[in-house]
Each structure stands twice: as structure tokens, then as C-alpha cells.
Design a protein around this motif. Structure first.
Motif, PDB file in Angstrom:
ATOM      1  N   GLN B 159       0.821  -1.202   0.000  1.00 38.39           N
ATOM      2  CA  GLN B 159       0.000   0.000   0.000  1.00 38.39           C
ATOM      3  C   GLN B 159       0.865   1.267   0.000  1.00 38.39           C
ATOM      4  N   ARG B 160       1.896   1.268   0.843  1.00 37.65           N
ATOM      5  CA  ARG B 160       2.721   2.469   0.962  1.00 37.65           C
ATOM      6  C   ARG B 160       3.658   2.656  -0.213  1.00 37.65           C
ATOM      7  N   LEU B 162       4.102   0.278  -3.211  1.00 36.54           N
ATOM      8  CA  LEU B 162       3.822  -0.202  -4.560  1.00 36.54           C
ATOM      9  C   LEU B 162       2.539   0.373  -5.161  1.00 36.54           C
ATOM     10  N   ALA B 163       1.597   0.776  -4.338  1.00 33.77           N
ATOM     11  CA  ALA B 163       0.325   1.275  -4.884  1.00 33.77           C
ATOM     12  C   ALA B 163       0.195   2.778  -4.700  1.00 33.77           C
ATOM     13  N   PRO B 165       1.816   6.489  -5.823  1.00 29.84           N
ATOM     14  CA  PRO B 165       2.661   6.952  -6.932  1.00 29.84           C
ATOM     15  C   PRO B 165       4.091   7.307  -6.529  1.00 29.84           C
ATOM     16  N   TYR B 166       4.278   7.850  -5.319  1.00 29.63           N
ATOM     17  CA  TYR B 166       5.615   8.283  -4.916  1.00 29.63           C
ATOM     18  C   TYR B 166       6.227   7.388  -3.846  1.00 29.63           C
ATOM     19  N   ARG B 168       7.707   4.473  -4.082  1.00 34.50           N
ATOM     20  CA  ARG B 168       9.029   3.936  -4.400  1.00 34.50           C
ATOM     21  C   ARG B 168      10.106   4.998  -4.213  1.00 34.50           C
ATOM     22  N   PHE B 170      10.055   7.544  -1.970  1.00 35.21           N
ATOM     23  CA  PHE B 170      10.323   7.745  -0.547  1.00 35.21           C
ATOM     24  C   PHE B 170      11.139   6.587   0.011  1.00 35.21           C
ATOM     25  N   SER B 267       5.900   2.626 -11.385  1.00 32.52           N
ATOM     26  CA  SER B 267       5.050   2.139 -12.473  1.00 32.52           C
ATOM     27  C   SER B 267       3.860   3.056 -12.746  1.00 32.52           C
ATOM     28  N   ASN B 268       3.501   3.910 -11.784  1.00 35.82           N
ATOM     29  CA  ASN B 268       2.421   4.867 -12.018  1.00 35.82           C
ATOM     30  C   ASN B 268       2.848   6.216 -11.472  1.00 35.82           C
ATOM     31  N   PRO B 270       2.319   9.854 -12.372  1.00 36.58           N
ATOM     32  CA  PRO B 270       1.645  10.805 -13.255  1.00 36.58           C
ATOM     33  C   PRO B 270       2.421  12.095 -13.439  1.00 36.58           C
ATOM     34  N   LEU B 271       3.181  12.488 -12.423  1.00 36.07           N
ATOM     35  CA  LEU B 271       3.992  13.705 -12.516  1.00 36.07           C
ATOM     36  C   LEU B 271       5.363  13.361 -11.954  1.00 36.07           C
ATOM     37  N   ILE B 338       7.053  17.672  -6.373  1.00 37.97           N
ATOM     38  CA  ILE B 338       6.352  16.999  -7.454  1.00 37.97           C
ATOM     39  C   ILE B 338       6.186  18.059  -8.529  1.00 37.97           C
TER      40      ILE B 338
END
Lengths: 495, 457
Positions: B159-160, B162-163, B165-166, B168, B170, B267-268, B270-271, B338
Motif C-alpha cells: 500500500q505504501r 507499490l500502490a 505513486p511516490y 518507491r 520515498f 510504475s504509475n 503521473p507527474l 512533485i
């Protein structure tokens, strides 16, 4: 919140509530170290009293005094919010509220930010459903100046084109972040599934298509129509009493005039949903978890069975120890946290449960959610479980009232919906009065199979096949292709 | 990431009053009493009868930096297990003792410490003290609970990290930034190393680190001090102080001798984002307070310099942050942005550096310094509204600064911070020091690495 300082915590910090389990402990009478001691006699919680007064211009002032710390939180609430966004202009109310502190006749946006920070607070404006607000928390001596600033931004915002463009761009970027996360994607979809084409179904923060359509004239028109004293409540909480609040309010807002035109009628919040009774797999390729939720139509805030709903929510998934977390996290290790959500708005509401889990467990988690819905709607909760959940609700209520912002939130929740302010004093009794049968009946009526929508947002290649097998009416959509302006989430045939 | 424990504690250093007499706002110091039991347990009481509730916290002086070799994430996994069974408590009985009676509980793992905290109606204080002593002495986790809770922690990691956006990014900051200090290992661990952990590891960790001479008990709120002393003596007093030595991290992060740059991907994303990091002095260093003022001038509030420059004027960032994490050993000063859509990490990097340089080298108006002190003091007050908030402030002072008294003295010290102090520390720790820069962007292959790792079970 994105930041570098996220603590690793046992429980998700967003989920504040608590309860489940047997509630039984072995009690021993003496203070021997071998046995858990008995609790002592309980001390009574003191609930702050909220009072109100209406100025001649129609502005209602509500004050909850708690003079423990020299802090005051003050917020100007409108009794209308995102539900009044025109159909193609999702995000208009939120954009308008967000622009209030971005320039007035007297002050530029940087000057407003400077002034708020110098007072020790920060102005935050935004619109949700049924309300728009702008608020600030300052130390008591700064209240007069803070109220002046608040009145200036509420009444004299200029909505310069440059500021509109800047704010819009930030909202679009916020949307991009939200659309990349399974939890927020599932929430966008759930809103459409429950409320359909009703006003509560759209995205309050706007959509990638709607935000660019909003023009300055739309913002000015909305501001003129809704930002008026007879549609507003000025709420104070903390180190302030009614007389001082009323006097300060008179100075800053006394000459605010309501326009002659009547307040526009609110559009219907609940609409028809083509996604009710469906199962939706929303694909976000590569994401490391799936957000699983199951939602139903619920009740409005003023419904007679509101407190039955509050307690049912507490039993089902309002806390760490509640049933959903017990089954999904504690017993099976399938999630960092599972919970329920009872949403009660002016006209309608929703009830459901959700959890994030690894993609390959998504279908199992759906089954666990539905199993708990059915169980709660079938059998009244046992007495010890029910009393434990009620204790949790009551305790949380007390802790919330210990901070000025928490107190402000509770009082504003009553004021915005025109509920009696002494509801604050009756909350604990009303929670206690809910019976196990009422909880079961509420669950039966609001967690049933009819109209239930199941939503799983994640890396669909890992769960869509199994989900479709278990729930044959499944539809698979791509998160990147969702049309949030469309009640079906799919682009309408004509542009 | 996973640096400071609690956001509300981050500004442990606060000011008592602004510089002008007309603006003076007096904040009463937090009144606390402390003593040490014969077995080494530090006990701090903060009496406050405002509400009929009491906060109980046990802060163990062991954190993620003490994760055993090959077991990154273990201290945090262990924290979860402290809610499982003991000799005389069933699994999750802490929830029965708190949530079921109108209280709450949680725990968190920091690099330097692990804290367990509850707040309950005050008539339940004795029970909580008994139960905290019980799990300090008699943890008794069974294999079934161990495995299910490990699965929970793996979901927490997903949750923290892999799902999100940021997430990985941190996770990568300490890994990339530190050269030798164990802060470099992610506190959340990895699926592989969590899977390698065993029940034997749990038992060894508890007996090594969970002991009265390595813990601080804080009780804050509605209690009778004499009664508190009796209960503490009765339940914690008999716990033995183990004869075995406590292993301490001795590694010292050397001053960095060159700038380094890393690229991380998710992997996701957006910015895109960028992180700049420098080494900070330990929290107990006198410069910590001035650094916290510098950081606040840069990014606390909408009128702060980085927000005005990057988000408002240049519109190159969607959000920007600058913080100095005071830790027991050398922490990190980090700036994180960001990007706004259409902008690149280098743009934010250059803009951040330019603003830091301006702050460090051109005069700072007295009004700006006053503004930030008022802001910080107001936030401090809001953080100390509750008995639990006071306990967190004191606990943080003990664990990070080694002295409970700094919870009050830092307010005085902050009051005295001058523009020269701000510029001196910025030059010393930022402008004249080497930095690590991390660019974070979308990975080319959108399929992601998460499924291969995360969904194997």
C-alpha cells in the motif's frame, strides 16, 4: 498526504475509529501482578455547549466555547457545495472556493498568504457536497485580524483570470495524481455507481474535461448566487464566547447584504444509476495493490434511522476492531486495513465497505465484504460486541471535541444541515439507545444485494478473470479511459 | 522516507513569543515530572485534568536502524507483533482494553525508536499500565499470529510503496542517500527479507531490546501522581534489568565528499518528482533549531519562499517541501518537489537551489522571521491541545534529543534564532555541503515490477 515523513504505524492513520471482538477479559479483584486490574469508577465527560445568534442580514453565528488553549478556529460555511455544479462544469464550486484567497480588491494572492501566515494560520478554501468553506485557526489575540481577512476573501474575491488559470492547472494535476491511485479511482467510480446521474455522482474536484470548460463568468455567477449571508454559517470553536464572536462577526460581516434574488433550488443529489447492481474491474496496469469496494444507496443525514446507521457502521467497519478489519486483516492478513463508510448527505447517502489488498487477493476480499454485509443484515450483533462498539464511538467523539478543529467540525456538521445544536449533548445518549435489532434492520435495508455495486480498481490482468467468474455481470474498464463526466463512466456517443 | 515519527512532532522546537511585546503570546511550558526506576525504566508524568482521559505511551529506544542483518523491516514487523499474545493477554487484547472502553491505541516505528501509545478514559489507567508491563516482560507470540501479521505488513508495504505513486521514491531516498549508516535500509523492509524472518528472530529481538532500561514510559492526563507512582512501582518495578549488553548502532555517516545523482522509477508516476538531500546534524545539536526555522521559511505555509517561487510564480511544481529531520544520528535535510505537468525535475532542482541560496545570502526581513515564529508557535499550540499531544512532544524530545526538558527549552531557543543563525546553518549544512539528487520518473515499461514481487504468494 504526500511527504517524506510518513510514520510506519500499526494502523492506518486515516482510520481513527475502533472496535470488535469478544470484549471479555478476565478480571481479578485484587492488585496482584498476575491478573489484569479492574477499571475504577468512570468520570463524566463534559460536552461543550454550542450557542448561536443570527445577524440582521441573515448570517448565522455558531459558537462552541472550549477555553483550554488560547486558540480559536473559525470557518465560514455555505450550506451549498459541489452539488450545485452545473452539469458540464464539474469542479466549479471547488474551484470558486479555492480562488477566494487568491486575490481581493485590497490584497493580491501572495499578500493574503502572507497575512494568514503572519497571523499564525493558513486559509484553506474548498467545496465538498452540501457545503463550501474557508477556515483559519489562530491564537486568540489574532482572531479579529483573522476574521477581517476571512471576510475580505469571502466577500471581495476578484477571481482574476491569471489566478483562475493557475488554480485550474493545479486541480488538473491533482486529478492526475488521484487517477493513478487505486483507492481514489475506486471512489470516483463508487460515486457514479451509487448516485448515477444525480448531482452527488460527479467529481467535486472536477474532471479533466470539465475544468478547461470553466470560464470566469461561471465563477462570478456562482459566487453571486451562493456566497450570501442567508446561505452562510460562521462557526467558531475554542477560546471564544458568543458575545465576543457576535461582536467580531458584526464588524467583519455586518454590512454583507444578501441579493434580492432567492437562493437557487438545489438539484437532485440522487439520480438514476446504470452502474447499480454491476461489478466493475477498473484497470490500472502495474499498480501494486487493488482497491476493493462494495457500495449501496444509504440514507440522508436527517433520516430517522441515522443513529442506527452510525452504530451499524461502527459494528461493520468503523474501527480497527470492527468486523471487516477483523475478518480481512486480523484473521487473514489480507490488507493493512479494511473498513466501512457511511456517507450521509442532505438528500441521500451511501453505505459500503472497502479494503486494499494484493491484486491476487481481490476476489477473496470481495467475498469477505459481502459475507459481512449479509451477516449483519441477518443476525443482531451480540450485546458485548454492541456495547464495545458504542463505547468506541462515544470515546472517539470525546477525543474529537478535545481539539478546536475537531470541535469545529462536529458543530459545523450540525449547523450546515440545520440540525439542533444540542444534538452535541445528546450524541452519547442517542448512540446508546440504538438496539441490536435496529442495527440488523439498518444493515438489511442498506447493505442488501439489490443495487449493490462491486468495484475493484487495480492491475486487472491479475484479478479480472476470477472476478468475472465469481460475478458474471462484470464489466472491465480502463482507468485511463474513464469518463468521469458520464454517469456510465463511458464516453457518451455524441461529443 | 519514514524519517520523523509524527508530523505533529516534527517541529519539536517551538517559540514562546514573537519578538514584539504587543504580539507576545505566552505558552505555558509542559509541566512534567520524571524519575528512573531501579531497573532503569524512565518514567515521565504530565498531569492534566482537562478531560477525564489519560494517554499512556511506551517509547522503546530501538528502531529500524537496529534491524538485524538481512532482516530489513524487522523492527516494524516486531512492533505489529507486540499486539499479539503474551503470557496473560490474548492476541488483540490491547484493543479490548482501549477501543472497547472508548479509547484508542496505535504504535509506530521510527529509525531511532518504536512507540506504543494509548488513550483511554482515566479510570482505565491501571489496566493499561499492567498490560504495558506485561508485554514488556512476557511477549509470547505464536506461529499462526506471526504469519498472519507478517502478511499484514506485506500489504502495508504494497500500500505504501507499490500502490502509491511516490512510494518507491520515498523508499529510495535513504537507500540512495546514506553511504554507511543503517538508516539507509528502508524501515518497511522488503517482501523477501520479511519472508525470511522467523519466530526465533522475534524472541531474540524482544529479549535483546525490550527491557526496562531501554524504554521510557510517559503518562499524560487525568491521574493522581502518588497513585501513578504506586502502580508503576507495582507493575514495572519488579521487571528485571537484563545483564546482557544492548547492541548500539555505532556506524557514523561520514561527511559526503561529492555530489551524487540517482534515477528512480515507478510504475504509475503521473507527474515526475525530485528529491534533494543533505546530511543534517543530530537532533541534539544546537543547530537543529535554526535549521528548523530555515526549513519553515522555505516551505511552511503558502507564503513560504519555495511555495511562492515554484508553485505560485513559476508554476513548475505541483507541491514543494523542505524539511530538516533531526534524528539521533545524522538525519537528512530534504527538499522534495512533485513537478507540475509539462515540467522536468531539473527545473525544480535549479529553482530550489536558487531559493535556498537567496535565503542564505541576502538579508532576511525581521517581519518574515516574526511571521514564521508566529506560525510555528501556533502549530505547536495546536499540537499540544490534548494530553496525548503533550506526551508525543515530550517523548520526541526524550528519544531524539535525549532530554525531556528540550520540549520547553527549544521554544526559548527558537525565540532567539536570528537571521544570521538561519544563514549560517544553511551555508554550513546545505550550500557548502555535498548533496544527493534523486530524479523520479515513470518507468518505460508500464507493466511494473510489482506483480512479480508483490503477488507471488
Amino acid at each position: 498526504m504526500i511527504g517524506l515523513s510518513i510514520p510506519l504505524a500499526r494502523k492506518m492513520l486515516a482510520v481513527v475509529l475502533l472496535l470488535a471482538g469478544t470484549g471479555t477479559t478476565t478480571l481479578a479483584a485484587d492488585s496482584s501482578n498476575d491478573a489484569l486490574p479492574e477499571p475504577g469508577p468512570a468520570r463524566k465527560v463534559t460536552i461543550p455547549v454550542a450557542q448561536d445568534k443570527t445577524l440582521p442580514n441573515g448570517l448565522r453565528i455558531v459558537v462552541a466555547n472550549r477555553a483550554v488553549t488560547p486558540l480559536v478556529s473559525v470557518a465560514l460555511f455555505l450550506r451549498s457545495g459541489a452539488e450545485v455544479d452545473p452539469p458540464k462544469l464539474a469542479g466549479l464550486s471547488d474551484l470558486t472556493a479555492g480562488l477566494l484567497d487568491k486575490g481581493t480588491a485590497k490584497r493580491s494572492a501572495p499578500q493574503i498568504a502572507e497575512a494568514a501566515d503572519a497571523l499564525g494560520g493558513s486559509l484553506g478554501g474548498g467545496a465538498g457536497f452540501d457545503n463550501s468553506q474557508v477556515s483559519i485557526t489562530v491564537t486568540t489575540p489574532k482572531l479579529g485580524a483573522a476574521l477581517d481577512l476571512l471576510a475580505d476573501v469571502v466577500r471581495h474575491a476578484t477571481f482574476a483570470q491569471e489566478e483562475i488559470d493557475r488554480e485550474r492547472k493545479q486541480m488538473l494535476d491533482n486529478l492526475r495524481l488521484a487517477l493513478s491511485q487505486p483507492g481514489s479511482v475506486a471512489r470516483f467510480v463508487a460515486a457514479r455507481a451509487v448516485y448515477g446521474d444525480g448531482a452527488y455522482g460527479h467529481s467535486a474536484g472536477g474532471t479533466p474535461a470539465s475544468l478547461p470548460r470553466i470560464r470566469r463568468a461561471d465563477i462570478v455567477k456562482l459566487h453571486e448566487a451562493y456566497f450570501r449571508p442567508d446561505n452562510a454559517v460562521l462557526v467558531f470553536a475554542g477560546d471564544i464566547d458568543l458575545d465576543h464572536a457576535a461582536q467580531a462577526a458584526k464588524q467583519s460581516f455586518g454590512d454583507w447584504k444578501a441579493p434580492a434574488a432567492p437562493l437557487p433550488q438545489a438539484p437532485a443529489g440522487q439520480g438514476k444509476s446504470s452502474l447499480a447492481s454491476t461489478t466493475l474491474a477498473i484497470d490500472i496496469p502495474g499498480t501494486g495493490q487493488a482497491a476493493v469496494s462494495a457500495v449501496h444507496r444509504g440514507i440522508a443525514r436527517e433520516a430517522k434511522d441515522y443513529y442506527a446507521g452510525v452504530v451499524a457502521d461502527a459494528v461493520l467497519g468503523g474501527s480497527y476492531s470492527a468486523r471487516l478489519n477483523e475478518e480481512i486483516r486480523i484473521k487473514r492478513g489480507l490488507s493493512y486495513g479494511a473498513g466501512s463508510s457511511l456517507e450521509t448527505r442532505r438528500q441521500a447517502g451511501s453505505f459500503g465497505g472497502s479494503a486494499q489488498t494484493k491484486n491476487s487477493s481481490a476476489v477473496e476480499v470481495v467475498g469477505l465484504l459481502l459475507g459481512e454485509f449479509d451477516q449483519l443484515g441477518t443476525t443482531p450483533p451480540p450485546a458485548d460486541e454492541l456495547s464495545a462498539r458504542k463505547a468506541t464511538l462515544s470515546g472517539n467523539f470525546g477525543f474529537t471535541l478535545e481539539t478546536t478543529r475537531g470541535l469545529l467540525g462536529e458543530v459545523a456538521g450540525l449547523a450546515v444541515y440545520g440540525l439542533p445544536l444540542d444534538e452535541l449533548a445528546h450524541y452519547l445518549d442517542k448512540v446508546q439507545a440504538v438496539s441490536a435489532e435496529q442495527v440488523r434492520d439498518f444493515a438489511r435495508a442498506n447493505l442488501g444485494k439489490d443495487g449493490r455495486s462491486i468495484i475493484v480498481a487495480g492491475d486487472a490482468q491479475q484479478f479480472a478473470a476470477a472476478l468475472g467468474k465469481a460475478y458474471p455481470a462484470m464489466e472491465r474498464l480502463s482507468a485511463a479511459a474513464l469518463d468521469l463526466d458520464s454517469p456510465t463512466l463511458k464516453p457518451t456517443s455524441k461529443k | 522516507m519514514l524519517r520523523r515519527l509524527l508530523i505533529c512532532l516534527g517541529l519539536g522546537a517551538m517559540v514562546l513569543a514573537s519578538a514584539h511585546a504587543s504580539d507576545v503570546l505566552s505558552i505555558p511550558p509542559i509541566a512534567f515530572k520524571q524519575r528512573t526506576l531501579g531497573n532503569g525504566l524512565q518514567v515521565i508524568g504530565i498531569e492534566d485534568h482537562t478531560s477525564p482521559t489519560v494517554a499512556v505511551q511506551v517509547w522503546y529506544h530501538v528502531g529500524s536502524k537496529d534491524d538485524p542483518a538481512g532482516r530489513s523491516g524487522f523492527a516494524h514487523l516486531f512492533e505489529h507483533l507486540m499486539f499479539k499474545s503474551t503470557k496473560r493477554l490474548k492476541a488483540e487484547q490491547f484493543d479490548r482494553l482501549t477501543e472497547d472502553v472508548g479509547g484508542h491505541n496505535n504504535a509506530s516505528t521510527n529509525d531511532d525508536f518504536t512507540n506504543y501509545f494509548e488513550a483511554v478514559p482515566s479510570n482505565h489507567l491501571q489496566r493499561l499500565l499492567w498490560a504495558e508491563a506485561e508485554r514488556m516482560a512476557n511477549l509470547n507470540v505464536i506461529d499462526e499470529n506471526f504469519k498472519s501479521e507478517r502478511a499484514v505488513v506485506e500489504e502495508e508495504l504494497r500500500q505504501r510503496v507499490l500502490a502509491s505513486p511516490y512510494g518507491r521514491l520515498f523508499n529510495a531516498v535513504p537507500k540512495d542517500a546514506y553511504l554507511v549508516h543503517p538508516y539507509k535500509r528502508p524501515g518497511i523492509g522488503s517482501i523477501e527479507e520479511l519472508e525470511a524472518a522467523s519466530l526465533e528472530d522475534v524472541i531474540a529481538f524482544h529479549s535483546t531490546f525490550y527491557r526496562p532500561d531501554y524504554a521510557t514510559l510517559i503518562v499524560s492526563g487525568d491521574f493522581d501522581p502518588a497513585q501513578l507512582d504506586r502502580w508503576v512501582d507495582a507493575y514495572f518495578g519488579p521487571l528485571p534489568k537484563p545483564a546482557t549488553p544492548i547492541p548500539h548502532v555505532t556506524a557514523v555517516e561520514p561527511a559526503w565528499d561529492k555530489d551524487r545523482r540517482y534515477s528512480e522509477h515507478g510504475s504509475n508516476v503521473p507527474l515526475p518528482a525530485v528529491v534533494l538531500a543533505w546530511l543534517s546534524p543530530p537532533a541534539r545539536d544546537a543547530d537543529d533549531v535554526a535549521l528548523s526555522v530555515a526549513a519553515a521559511l522555505l516551505s511552511n505555509g503558502d507564503s513560504s519562499r519555495l511555495h511562492q517561487a515554484l508553485v505560485y510564480r513559476q508554476q513548475i511544481a505541483q507541491r514543494v517541501n523542505f524539511s530538516s529531520d533531526g534524528q539521533a544520528d545524522n538525519g537528512l535535510i530534504t527538499s522534495f518537489a512533485i513537478l507540475a505537468s509539462g515540467h522536468k525535475p531539473e527545473e525544480a532542482e535549479q529553482a530550489i537551489l536558487a531559493e535556498v541560496k537567496t535565503l542564505a545570502t541576502t538579508p532576511i526581513a525581521a517581519a518574515e522571521l516574526d511571521k514564521i515564529k508566529t506560525k510555528i508557535v501556533t502549530q505547536a499550540l495546536a499540537g499540544r491541545e490534548t494530553a496525548e499531544g503533550k506526551a508525543f512532544a515530550v517523548g520526541s524530545a526524550v528519544l531524539l534529543k535525549g532530554d525531556a526538558g528540550t520540549v520547553n527549552s527549544d521554544l526559548v531557543a527558537l525565540q532567539a534564532v536570528t537571521a544570521d543563525d538561519v544563514q549560517r546553518v544553511l551555508k554550513k549544512y546545505v550550500l557548502d555541503a555535498h548533496r544527493v539528487t534523486i530524479d523520479y520518473t515513470q518507468q518505460a515499461d508500464k507493466s511494473g515490477d510489482a506483480p512479480a514481487k508483490g503477488a507471488a504468494k
